[in-house]
Design a protein around this motif. Structure first.
Motif, PDB file in Angstrom:
ATOM      1  N   SER A 114       0.835  -1.275  -0.064  1.00 26.34           N
ATOM      2  CA  SER A 114       0.120   0.054   0.147  1.00 26.34           C
ATOM      3  C   SER A 114       0.859   1.302   0.144  1.00 26.34           C
ATOM      4  O   SER A 114       0.356   2.359  -0.449  1.00 26.34           O
ATOM      5  CB  SER A 114      -0.840   0.036   1.157  1.00 26.34           C
ATOM      6  OG  SER A 114      -0.242  -0.267   2.168  1.00 26.34           O
ATOM      7  N   SER A 115       2.010   1.279   0.479  1.00 33.38           N
ATOM      8  CA  SER A 115       2.828   2.282   0.434  1.00 33.38           C
ATOM      9  C   SER A 115       4.093   2.289  -0.559  1.00 33.38           C
ATOM     10  O   SER A 115       5.183   2.948  -0.496  1.00 33.38           O
ATOM     11  CB  SER A 115       3.611   2.474   1.929  1.00 33.38           C
ATOM     12  OG  SER A 115       4.413   1.272   2.243  1.00 33.38           O
ATOM     13  N   ARG A 116       3.934   1.283  -1.527  1.00 34.16           N
ATOM     14  CA  ARG A 116       4.802   1.187  -2.587  1.00 34.16           C
ATOM     15  C   ARG A 116       5.415   2.474  -3.222  1.00 34.16           C
ATOM     16  O   ARG A 116       4.391   3.154  -3.670  1.00 34.16           O
ATOM     17  CB  ARG A 116       4.388   0.025  -3.521  1.00 34.16           C
ATOM     18  CG  ARG A 116       5.047  -0.362  -4.955  1.00 34.16           C
ATOM     19  CD  ARG A 116       4.421  -1.190  -5.816  1.00 34.16           C
ATOM     20  NE  ARG A 116       5.166  -1.071  -6.908  1.00 34.16           N
ATOM     21  CZ  ARG A 116       5.549  -2.456  -7.514  1.00 34.16           C
ATOM     22  NH1 ARG A 116       5.337  -3.538  -6.773  1.00 34.16           N
ATOM     23  NH2 ARG A 116       6.359  -2.471  -8.407  1.00 34.16           N
ATOM     24  N   PRO A 117       6.526   2.545  -3.381  1.00 29.37           N
ATOM     25  CA  PRO A 117       6.983   3.616  -4.228  1.00 29.37           C
ATOM     26  C   PRO A 117       7.041   3.371  -5.577  1.00 29.37           C
ATOM     27  O   PRO A 117       7.195   2.279  -6.033  1.00 29.37           O
ATOM     28  CB  PRO A 117       8.394   4.176  -3.658  1.00 29.37           C
ATOM     29  CG  PRO A 117       8.771   2.580  -3.377  1.00 29.37           C
ATOM     30  CD  PRO A 117       7.634   1.939  -2.660  1.00 29.37           C
ATOM     31  N   HIS A 118       6.924   4.309  -6.632  1.00 29.83           N
ATOM     32  CA  HIS A 118       7.158   4.133  -7.880  1.00 29.83           C
ATOM     33  C   HIS A 118       8.422   3.436  -8.232  1.00 29.83           C
ATOM     34  O   HIS A 118       9.286   4.130  -7.578  1.00 29.83           O
ATOM     35  CB  HIS A 118       6.905   5.491  -8.766  1.00 29.83           C
ATOM     36  CG  HIS A 118       5.412   5.845  -8.776  1.00 29.83           C
ATOM     37  ND1 HIS A 118       4.355   5.278  -9.406  1.00 29.83           N
ATOM     38  CD2 HIS A 118       5.007   7.132  -8.106  1.00 29.83           C
ATOM     39  CE1 HIS A 118       3.486   5.914  -8.930  1.00 29.83           C
ATOM     40  NE2 HIS A 118       3.501   7.100  -8.324  1.00 29.83           N
ATOM     41  N   LEU A 119       8.639   2.755  -9.212  1.00 28.06           N
ATOM     42  CA  LEU A 119       9.823   2.181  -9.598  1.00 28.06           C
ATOM     43  C   LEU A 119      10.120   2.472 -11.194  1.00 28.06           C
ATOM     44  O   LEU A 119       9.262   2.110 -12.024  1.00 28.06           O
ATOM     45  CB  LEU A 119       9.855   0.402  -9.475  1.00 28.06           C
ATOM     46  CG  LEU A 119      11.216  -0.258  -9.724  1.00 28.06           C
ATOM     47  CD1 LEU A 119      12.314   0.243  -8.606  1.00 28.06           C
ATOM     48  CD2 LEU A 119      10.813  -1.619  -9.197  1.00 28.06           C
TER      49      LEU A 119
END
Length: 525
Positions: A329-334
């Protein structure tokens, strides 16, 4: 002078003796255009009459020496080829003259040829690990050339000359004495020196066909170091043009390169556009979770430690709940890029764009991780500059990694966006990294140059940019953290955007290569 010239009577009759070959009588050849120039030079220097005749004698014997050498070479070719035995299956040499593991297109050629029943010798340097298909295929044989290292203190021209000498020996040893007879040589260009001339000689000796795969132009890469007007660059261009014409056939990577080869080099080449190998595809969430845990355990993601969650059930990008893997849910853009850290890719442009990207991310309460994979001379310079500015960046982190082919493909399939800063030294090649990104289902932001529209169509499968400002806007817009005056992408992430390498190679490359293999086999019979 009496040791060099025969009697005056001999001179007047047009027949005389030259001291080193005193027992051999030579008749003066009728002067051709070159002879006229040579003798005119002697007259223009006001050479004494005896010296004038000496120069005539010297020129004549040089001509005879050249003729004798050519005849000797022909006899050697005939003798060498009589002793060769053709293998039962077609045998192809795929010549890289670089790190095999970092030459994906030539590895793909080798695998495709092996799938069609050819025995393949993949010739190049040891280094990065090749793909699993190359290592496991029983018809592919790795034949390594050992590169020589020279002191950095030596001038570039001296190092280049020494490198060529040792490469000549290494190639001849592998291709003539360590492998069975070849039916076809498929050579990557660049590098052109000494590969093209040696490949032509070996192909002639073995009665094989020579196919050049033009990835770029070698002289244009040399011009990045020395400048286009440098005599060595001009000599390289002449060499590359001449031996390019000596090939039996050719591939190239773009339609624009085909036009350039035809119009300026008189070389007919078939465009074989790069396509992604089957390993480049979207990575399932389970595979993403396993990959990120593995990279974390190996210490490659330590720079993200203050962002990384505790426990094994979640990573920065994935989480496991009741046995099901999902995106965090807190995944950063990659964002993913790859490079060889060479001058034709200016990663300072990325560093210049980071502050603006960081502001856009912070305003949107988002974060991003930019991963740049690869090895090369300019990597340390990039890392030093990023370290100096990293404290001012709150919402974006940059990692520089070196990954195996397998892990790189998995990481690419886990990302949200691809980035290419390749500018092309010639303007006629295309970045293969973007091809892989499209295979993995990523849109791409790519530095604009002449041939790029053959691959990246602005606003459809990616964005093109020229300046650091345009790069920052393209990244923010593509990631959805800010809106700029840019079109919405027509092709969403997660959808492969190109047909695969196998399908394209079978339709374009195999018919041409098969015809040359058949010709070579008929010659052997």
């Amino acid at each position: 002078m009496h040791r060099f010239l025969a009697s005056r009577r001999g001179m007047q009759s047009g027949s005389w003796r030259f001291w080193p070959l005193a027992n051999l009588r030579l008749e003066v050849l009728p002067p051709d255009a070159l002879g006229h120039r040579f003798l005119d030079f002697a007259r223009g220097c006001n050479a004494p009459r005896p010296m004038y005749f000496f120069l005539m004698a010297l020129f004549t014997q040089v001509i005879y020496l050249i003729m004798f050498t050519c005849l000797l070479l022909v006899l050697l070719v005939i003798w060498y080829r009589r002793g060769l035995q053709s293998p039962a299956e077609p045998h192809v040499a795929v010549i890289v003259l670089g790190d095999i593991g970092r030459s994906p297109r030539m590895q793909y050629h080798a695998v495709s040829l092996a799938k069609h029943g050819c025995e393949v010798s993949l010739v190049g340097y040891a280094g990065a690990q090749p793909t699993a298909e190359v290592l496991s295929h029983p018809r592919i044989h790795l034949r390594h050339i050992v590169p020589w290292e020279f002191p950095r203190s030596l001038p570039f021209t001296i190092k280049a000359a020494l490198k060529v000498v040792f490469l000549v020996w290494g190639l001849l040893k592998v291709l003539l004495f360590s492998a069975p007879k070849f039916d076809l040589l498929l050579v990557q260009n660049p590098p052109a020196i000494p590969t093209l001339v040696l490949a032509r000689i070996i192909a002639t000796l073995q009665g094989a066909s020579l196919i050049i795969d033009f990835h770029n132009f070698g002289y244009s890469l040399l011009a990045l170091k020395l400048g286009e007007a440098h005599p060595l660059v001009q000599a390289h261009l002449a060499y590359e043009t001449f031996f390019g014409r000596m090939a039996d056939d050719a591939f190239c990577v773009t339609a624009q390169m085909r036009s350039r080869l035809a119009s300026e080099w008189s070389v007919s080449a078939t465009p074989l556009h790069d396509r992604p190998a089957s390993m480049f595809r979207p990575t399932p969430l389970e595979g993403q979770h396993a990959l990120f845990l593995s990279l974390w355990d190996s210490g490659l993601l330590d720079r993200l430690s203050d962002w990384w969650p505790d426990g094994r059930s979640q990573t920065l990008f994935t989480e496991v709940s009741e046995g099901q893997v999902s995106r965090s849910s807190s995944r950063p853009h990659l964002v993913i890029s790859s490079t060889s850290w060479t001058p034709d890719e200016d990663f300072n442009q990325l560093l210049d764009a980071l502050p603006a990207l960081d502001r856009d991310l912070a305003k949107a309460a988002k974060r991003a991780v930019v991963v740049v994979t690869g090895k090369g001379e300019l990597r340390q310079q990039f890392e030093d500059r990023y370290a100096a500015m990293s404290q001012q960046l709150k919402a974006v982190r940059v990692l520089t990694l070196w990954l195996s082919f397998k892990d790189y493909a998995l990481l690419l399939g886990s990302a949200d966006l691809g980035l290419s800063l390749h500018t092309s030294s010639s303007g006629f090649d295309l970045p293969m990294k973007v091809v892989d990104m499209f295979g993995a289902g990523l849109p791409a932001c790519a530095r604009s140059f002449a041939a790029l529209p053959e691959l990246v169509r602005h606003g459809e499968n990616g964005f093109t940019f020229s300046s650091s400002e345009e790069l920052a806007q393209s990244l923010s817009h593509a990631l959805g953290v800010a809106t700029y005056d840019l079109p919405q992408l027509e092709s969403a992430a997660g959808q492969p955007k190109l047909n695969g390498w196998d399908e394209n190679w079978d339709a374009v490359a195999w018919p041409l290569l098969q015809s040359h293999l058949q010709k070579s086999r008929r010659k052997a019979d």
